[in-house]
Design a protein around this motif. Structure first.
Motif, mmCIF file in Angstrom:
data_model
loop_
_atom_site.group_PDB
_atom_site.id
_atom_site.type_symbol
_atom_site.label_atom_id
_atom_site.label_comp_id
_atom_site.label_asym_id
_atom_site.label_seq_id
_atom_site.Cartn_x
_atom_site.Cartn_y
_atom_site.Cartn_z
ATOM 1 N N ARG A 8 0.864 -1.176 0.000
ATOM 2 C CA ARG A 8 0.000 0.000 0.000
ATOM 3 C C ARG A 8 0.898 1.222 0.000
ATOM 4 O O ARG A 8 2.017 1.190 0.517
ATOM 5 N N MET A 9 0.427 2.287 -0.608
ATOM 6 C CA MET A 9 1.216 3.510 -0.607
ATOM 7 C C MET A 9 1.022 4.204 0.739
ATOM 8 O O MET A 9 0.060 3.919 1.460
ATOM 9 N N GLY A 59 -5.660 0.044 -9.492
ATOM 10 C CA GLY A 59 -4.492 0.554 -8.766
ATOM 11 C C GLY A 59 -4.578 2.071 -8.690
ATOM 12 O O GLY A 59 -3.637 2.782 -8.998
ATOM 13 N N CYS A 60 -5.738 2.561 -8.227
ATOM 14 C CA CYS A 60 -6.006 4.019 -8.276
ATOM 15 C C CYS A 60 -5.241 4.785 -7.207
ATOM 16 O O CYS A 60 -5.026 5.982 -7.327
ATOM 17 N N SER A 144 -7.821 -7.159 -5.250
ATOM 18 C CA SER A 144 -6.646 -7.273 -6.125
ATOM 19 C C SER A 144 -7.082 -7.457 -7.571
ATOM 20 O O SER A 144 -7.988 -8.250 -7.858
ATOM 21 N N SER A 161 -2.469 3.019 -14.211
ATOM 22 C CA SER A 161 -1.185 3.683 -14.404
ATOM 23 C C SER A 161 -0.274 3.446 -13.201
ATOM 24 O O SER A 161 -0.712 3.460 -12.048
HETATM 25 C C1 LIG Z 1 2.350 3.882 -7.557
HETATM 26 S S1 LIG Z 1 0.667 3.674 -7.214
HETATM 27 C C2 LIG Z 1 -0.100 4.378 -8.632
HETATM 28 C C3 LIG Z 1 -1.379 5.038 -8.303
HETATM 29 C C4 LIG Z 1 -2.083 5.839 -9.390
HETATM 30 N N1 LIG Z 1 -2.592 4.967 -10.413
HETATM 31 C C5 LIG Z 1 -1.196 6.904 -9.970
HETATM 32 O O1 LIG Z 1 -0.934 6.836 -11.176
HETATM 33 O O2 LIG Z 1 -0.766 7.776 -9.226
HETATM 34 C C6 LIG Z 1 0.387 1.928 -7.458
HETATM 35 C C7 LIG Z 1 -0.923 1.459 -6.872
HETATM 36 O O3 LIG Z 1 -1.189 0.123 -7.333
HETATM 37 C C8 LIG Z 1 -1.822 -0.553 -6.271
HETATM 38 N N2 LIG Z 1 -1.737 -2.001 -6.512
HETATM 39 C C9 LIG Z 1 -0.628 -2.773 -6.539
HETATM 40 N N3 LIG Z 1 -0.964 -4.059 -6.745
HETATM 41 C C10 LIG Z 1 -2.318 -4.101 -6.840
HETATM 42 C C11 LIG Z 1 -3.260 -5.149 -7.046
HETATM 43 N N4 LIG Z 1 -2.866 -6.417 -7.163
HETATM 44 N N5 LIG Z 1 -4.572 -4.832 -7.117
HETATM 45 C C12 LIG Z 1 -5.001 -3.540 -6.985
HETATM 46 N N6 LIG Z 1 -4.139 -2.502 -6.777
HETATM 47 C C13 LIG Z 1 -2.822 -2.789 -6.704
HETATM 48 C C14 LIG Z 1 -1.047 -0.097 -5.053
HETATM 49 O O4 LIG Z 1 -1.752 -0.340 -3.866
HETATM 50 C C15 LIG Z 1 -0.893 1.384 -5.359
HETATM 51 O O5 LIG Z 1 -1.904 2.159 -4.807
#
Ligand SMILES: C[S@@+](CC[C@H](N)C(=O)[O-])C[C@H]1O[C@@H](n2cnc3c(N)ncnc32)[C@H](O)[C@@H]1O
Length: 383
Positions: A8-9, A59-60, A144, A161
């Protein structure tokens, strides 16, 4: 041991949060605007009257970029309707299309922050001038994206993204200690070939699963637009700038081991669920499974320092750039570092990291390679 579920971020909107440190990711969303606009226009114009266009952002995270995707899609519709004369505009209004957005991330994501910012966004954000825009609705969807998230044939557009370089888990042989990745936290210069192969295989499994799930969930003719960190070189040992970035985190951790601040075993058992593929690897997997046609695939680059928009190869203020990079990487890694090593080392680690990155930048300006992929579901017409 970090696995997909621990990912998580940094939450909230304080100085070290992801929300306050996501400019790099914002730049990538803006870079993809023309491709997104094309896909949205195609989908929007082919919808029958009184239907709902369903858009999901996977992955918002939480912060300005979360709702930026909503406003980019609405902006694409606005750009399309701007070219209409009065008569065509009325015809368009009679189609009465509505939009449903789903914002997806892992359950540990700070959805509260997203929901709290929605009201402000609705008042300010998407009014988009004088024009009447289609009604839109926004919902959060924790889970996920390596699992099924939607009913079959129900989504028109998937957007994601800066997320798909995260794996569903650290390969089991590495997390169980069967294969050691001593002194590294990702693919590093001293990673054994077997470890590199395991990271690569995990990517192949995850990406194939991701494509199969999204293909089921999309309407026919539905679209997928992805940007994620990649690598330029086919050579695994020259894994590229993202690898270097984590190599420098590993270097900082090794230095804390030498100071007795971190146990060596703790470092050896910490690996990131991560992999940055090359364009060739991504293309091969998409073509092999035949579920999607590639509309566009390319690689662009972004400076490591999110605040540095300059084009040249020289970093003007290495200390400042080092600190900027450290903030950005801290917002992404801090929760995982705290889970594994505890809170005590975090400030020291990222101060050290900032100075190590600054030294690295004196040699040359470093860049992230980012892969952009636009896909169309392979068969038939839209349902
Ligand atoms: C670097 S952030 C990017 C957030 C946003 N899309 C942006 O462009 O700023 C990556 C995000 O992907 C999410 N993420 C990673 N693996 C994931 C999964 N299996 N299912 C859903 N979200 C996921 C992380 O929790 C995180 O919030």
């Amino acid at each position: 041991m970090p696995a997909g579920s621990d990912l998580r971020m940094a939450t909230g909107n304080g100085e070290n949060s992801y929300a306050a440190n996501s400019r790099l990711q914002e730049k990538a969303i803006l870079e993809t605007r023309p491709v997104l606009r094309k896909a949205v226009e195609e989908l929007y114009t082919s919808l029958p009257p009184r239907s709902t266009m369903v858009v999901a952002d996977l992955g918002c995270s939480s912060g300005p970029n979360t709702l930026l995707v909503v406003s980019e899609v609405m902006g694409a519709i606005r750009a399309y309707t701007d070219n209409k004369n009065k008569w065509e505009e009325e015809e368009e209004a009679q189609r009465a299309i509505e939009l449903q957005f789903f914002l997806n991330d892992l359950p540990g994501n700070d959805f509260n922050l997203v929901f709290r910012s929605l009201e402000h966004f609705e008042n300010l954000g998407v009014r988009l001038g004088e024009k009447e825009m289609p009604p839109y609705y926004v919902a959060g969807l924790p889970g996920s994206y390596y699992r099924k998230l939607f009913p079959c044939g129900s989504v028109h557009l998937f957007h994601s993204s800066y997320s798909l370089m995260w794996r569903s888990k650290v390969p089991e042989e590495i997390s169980s200690g069967t294969h050691l990745n001593e002194g590294n936290i990702y693919i590093g210069e001293t990673s054994p070939p077997a470890v590199i192969e395991l990271f690569q295989e995990q990517f192949q499994k995850d990406f194939e699963l991701f494509l199969a799930l999204r293909s089921e969930e999309l309407v026919s003719g539905g679209r997928v637009l992805l940007t994620f960190l990649g690598r330029k070189s086919e050579e695994m040992m020259m894994h590229g700038d993202v690898s270097t970035l984590f190599e420098l985190v590993a270097k900082s951790l090794r230095s804390l081991v030498l100071k007795g601040r971190v146990e060596k075993e703790k470092l050896d058992s910490f690996n990131l669920p991560y992999y940055t593929p090359s364009v060739k690897e991504v293309k091969a997997l998409i073509n092999e499974n035949k579920l999607f046609n590639i509309e566009d695939i390319r690689l662009f680059e972004s400076n490591w320092d999110p605040q540095d928009d300059s084009e040249g190869d020289v970093v003007l203020d290495c200390a400042r750039s080092g600190a900027n990079v450290a903030k950005c990487i801290r917002a992404v890694l801090e929760p995982m570092i705290i889970d594994h090593f505890g809170e005590d080392i975090v400030d020291e680690l990222f101060m050290l990291y900032a100075s190590i990155v600054a030294k690295h930048m004196k040699k040359a300006k470093a860049k992230y390679p980012i892969i952009l992929v636009s896909l169309k579901k392979a068969t038939g017409r839209m349902v």
